[in-house]
Design a protein around this motif. Structure first.
Motif, PDB file in Angstrom:
ATOM      1  N   THR A 134     -26.346   0.977  68.503  1.00  0.00           N
ATOM      2  CA  THR A 134     -27.070   2.196  68.151  1.00  0.00           C
ATOM      3  C   THR A 134     -28.411   1.854  67.513  1.00  0.00           C
ATOM      4  O   THR A 134     -29.459   2.407  67.875  1.00  0.00           O
ATOM      5  N   ALA A 135     -28.385   0.920  66.566  1.00  0.00           N
ATOM      6  CA  ALA A 135     -29.627   0.500  65.908  1.00  0.00           C
ATOM      7  C   ALA A 135     -30.597  -0.103  66.911  1.00  0.00           C
ATOM      8  O   ALA A 135     -31.795   0.226  66.917  1.00  0.00           O
ATOM      9  N   TYR A 136     -30.101  -0.973  67.772  1.00  0.00           N
ATOM     10  CA  TYR A 136     -30.963  -1.650  68.740  1.00  0.00           C
ATOM     11  C   TYR A 136     -31.618  -0.656  69.693  1.00  0.00           C
ATOM     12  O   TYR A 136     -32.837  -0.703  69.919  1.00  0.00           O
ATOM     13  N   ASN A 157     -27.696   2.390  53.906  1.00  0.00           N
ATOM     14  CA  ASN A 157     -26.652   1.424  53.562  1.00  0.00           C
ATOM     15  C   ASN A 157     -25.419   1.585  54.439  1.00  0.00           C
ATOM     16  O   ASN A 157     -24.396   0.937  54.198  1.00  0.00           O
ATOM     17  N   SER A 158     -25.505   2.413  55.467  1.00  0.00           N
ATOM     18  CA  SER A 158     -24.407   2.562  56.422  1.00  0.00           C
ATOM     19  C   SER A 158     -24.393   1.371  57.377  1.00  0.00           C
ATOM     20  O   SER A 158     -25.283   0.508  57.341  1.00  0.00           O
ATOM     21  N   GLY A 159     -23.388   1.319  58.236  1.00  0.00           N
ATOM     22  CA  GLY A 159     -23.332   0.255  59.226  1.00  0.00           C
ATOM     23  C   GLY A 159     -24.543   0.258  60.137  1.00  0.00           C
ATOM     24  O   GLY A 159     -25.141  -0.795  60.406  1.00  0.00           O
ATOM     25  N   VAL A 160     -24.922   1.441  60.621  1.00  0.00           N
ATOM     26  CA  VAL A 160     -26.116   1.540  61.461  1.00  0.00           C
ATOM     27  C   VAL A 160     -27.356   1.188  60.653  1.00  0.00           C
ATOM     28  O   VAL A 160     -28.232   0.440  61.106  1.00  0.00           O
ATOM     29  N   GLY A 161     -27.443   1.718  59.435  1.00  0.00           N
ATOM     30  CA  GLY A 161     -28.623   1.481  58.606  1.00  0.00           C
ATOM     31  C   GLY A 161     -28.852   0.012  58.319  1.00  0.00           C
ATOM     32  O   GLY A 161     -29.989  -0.480  58.380  1.00  0.00           O
ATOM     33  N   ARG A 162     -27.788  -0.708  58.015  1.00  0.00           N
ATOM     34  CA  ARG A 162     -27.920  -2.144  57.743  1.00  0.00           C
ATOM     35  C   ARG A 162     -28.342  -2.896  59.006  1.00  0.00           C
ATOM     36  O   ARG A 162     -29.125  -3.852  58.939  1.00  0.00           O
ATOM     37  N   SER A 163     -27.816  -2.471  60.142  1.00  0.00           N
ATOM     38  CA  SER A 163     -28.237  -3.095  61.403  1.00  0.00           C
ATOM     39  C   SER A 163     -29.704  -2.817  61.678  1.00  0.00           C
ATOM     40  O   SER A 163     -30.438  -3.704  62.141  1.00  0.00           O
ATOM     41  N   VAL A 164     -30.159  -1.596  61.397  1.00  0.00           N
ATOM     42  CA  VAL A 164     -31.569  -1.248  61.578  1.00  0.00           C
ATOM     43  C   VAL A 164     -32.451  -2.147  60.714  1.00  0.00           C
ATOM     44  O   VAL A 164     -33.475  -2.676  61.177  1.00  0.00           O
ATOM     45  N   GLN A 166     -31.906  -5.170  59.525  1.00  0.00           N
ATOM     46  CA  GLN A 166     -31.939  -6.555  59.993  1.00  0.00           C
ATOM     47  C   GLN A 166     -32.705  -6.689  61.308  1.00  0.00           C
ATOM     48  O   GLN A 166     -33.479  -7.638  61.494  1.00  0.00           O
ATOM     49  N   LEU A 167     -32.500  -5.742  62.228  1.00  0.00           N
ATOM     50  CA  LEU A 167     -33.211  -5.811  63.501  1.00  0.00           C
ATOM     51  C   LEU A 167     -34.699  -5.546  63.319  1.00  0.00           C
ATOM     52  O   LEU A 167     -35.539  -6.200  63.947  1.00  0.00           O
ATOM     53  N   LEU A 195     -31.346  -8.030  52.802  1.00  0.00           N
ATOM     54  CA  LEU A 195     -31.131  -7.933  54.246  1.00  0.00           C
ATOM     55  C   LEU A 195     -32.446  -7.889  55.016  1.00  0.00           C
ATOM     56  O   LEU A 195     -32.461  -8.159  56.221  1.00  0.00           O
ATOM     57  N   GLY A 196     -33.537  -7.508  54.325  1.00  0.00           N
ATOM     58  CA  GLY A 196     -34.832  -7.448  54.996  1.00  0.00           C
ATOM     59  C   GLY A 196     -35.576  -6.143  54.824  1.00  0.00           C
ATOM     60  O   GLY A 196     -36.648  -5.962  55.420  1.00  0.00           O
TER      61      GLY A 196
END
Length: 290
Positions: A134-136, A157-164, A166-167, A195-196
């Motif tokens: 989803t983030a990608y 700080n959600s799963g998607v948010g953290r992936s966003v 980092q990506l 995390l970035g």
């Protein structure tokens, strides 16, 4: 033996999970058709959307009893005669959120399974289907972003948010991240910065200081990612520059998504939505594998 018993977690009516979920057994027919695969499920997370499904807030037609779960990692046990992409022992994730994830075994069509690298650890593999893709896709498919561009998101700080976060860092983008206020908020901010994340605000801090902050940026924000709705959606959509795009992937605030009229009329912002499993099922296997 053509049938095996499989334990499962299921529900026969909507309601609070603690009240409606039960442990049961189903029979799984192992007499496979040519394109089917017998999978032993190994791990499945509990997503917020799983809770929404169980409570009846998700647009899935009821066909009780329903076996829970939305994403899952498994191991191929047996394949049908025409299955070419998979073999026993392969690690797979399900491409459909309607599969029987919270069960021990399932028979799945080959096209609804994606082979993954067995070196991926179990927890990461079990949470691979929904949040990182989803983030990608949100970062890559809606706006042609360049290194140095700003994006803004809520639910950071959600799963998607953290992936966003980092990506975005990996892509050279600058992320502005909103979170709900809570005790020890500075610990959470520090964690997201590690995390970035470039900027982290509570919702209240951003509403109070957004005008001054946005004026300090050297380029307009081109993409806003919304997983909450309500006033939080209004805050990040208002932060968009002219021609910016709002992408909604969830509504965990359980409130209508608010976007200002002036944003649509005078800044010509666009609003789109994404359901990652629909995107995965509509894309070619080649693109999904990438």
């Amino acid at each position: 033996m053509t049938k095996i018993w499989s334990r499962c977690i299921q529900y026969s009516k909507y309601g609070p999970p603690k009240e409606v979920l039960t442990l049961g057994k189903i029979q799984v027919d192992t007499n496979l058709s040519s394109n089917q695969v017998l999978v032993k499920w190994l791990a499945s997370p509990i997503n917020p959307l799983d809770i929404n499904k169980i409570e009846g807030h998700y647009p899935v037609p009821p066909d009780f009893p329903i076996i829970g779960g939305s994403e899952v990692i498994g191991e191929v046990e047996r394949v049908g005669s025409d299955v070419k992409s998979l073999k026993p022992g392969d690690a797979v994730v399900s491409l459909g959120m309607t599969q029987t994830c919270w069960s021990e075994y399932a028979v799945i069509d080959e096209t609804l399974l994606l082979k993954i690298d067995k070196r991926i650890d179990l927890v990461s593999a079990a949470t691979l289907l929904i949040n990182p893709p989803t983030a990608y896709v949100m970062l890559k498919e809606y706006v042609d972003l360049n290194p140095g561009d700003f994006i803004i998101q809520n639910a950071s700080n959600s799963g998607v948010g953290r992936s966003v976060i980092q990506l975005a860092k990996a892509f050279g983008l600058k992320s502005i991240n909103l979170v709900r206020n809570r005790p020890n908020i500075q610990d959470l901010k520090n964690e997201l910065h590690q995390l970035g994340a470039d900027y982290v605000f509570t919702e209240e801090e951003f509403r109070a200081n957004s005008r001054t902050f946005l004026k300090s940026l050297d380029t307009p924000i081109r993409l806003a990612l919304n997983g909450v709705g309500g006033k939080s959606c209004l805050a990040i959509s208002n932060a968009l520059g002219s021609g910016g795009t709002l992408v909604t992937y969830g509504g965990m605030g359980k409130q209508p998504h608010e976007i200002s009229t002036s944003g649509f009329v005078f800044k010509n912002i666009k609003a789109e939505g994404i359901a990652i499993t629909l995107w995965l099922n509509q894309e070619s296997q080649e693109n999904v594998q990438k």
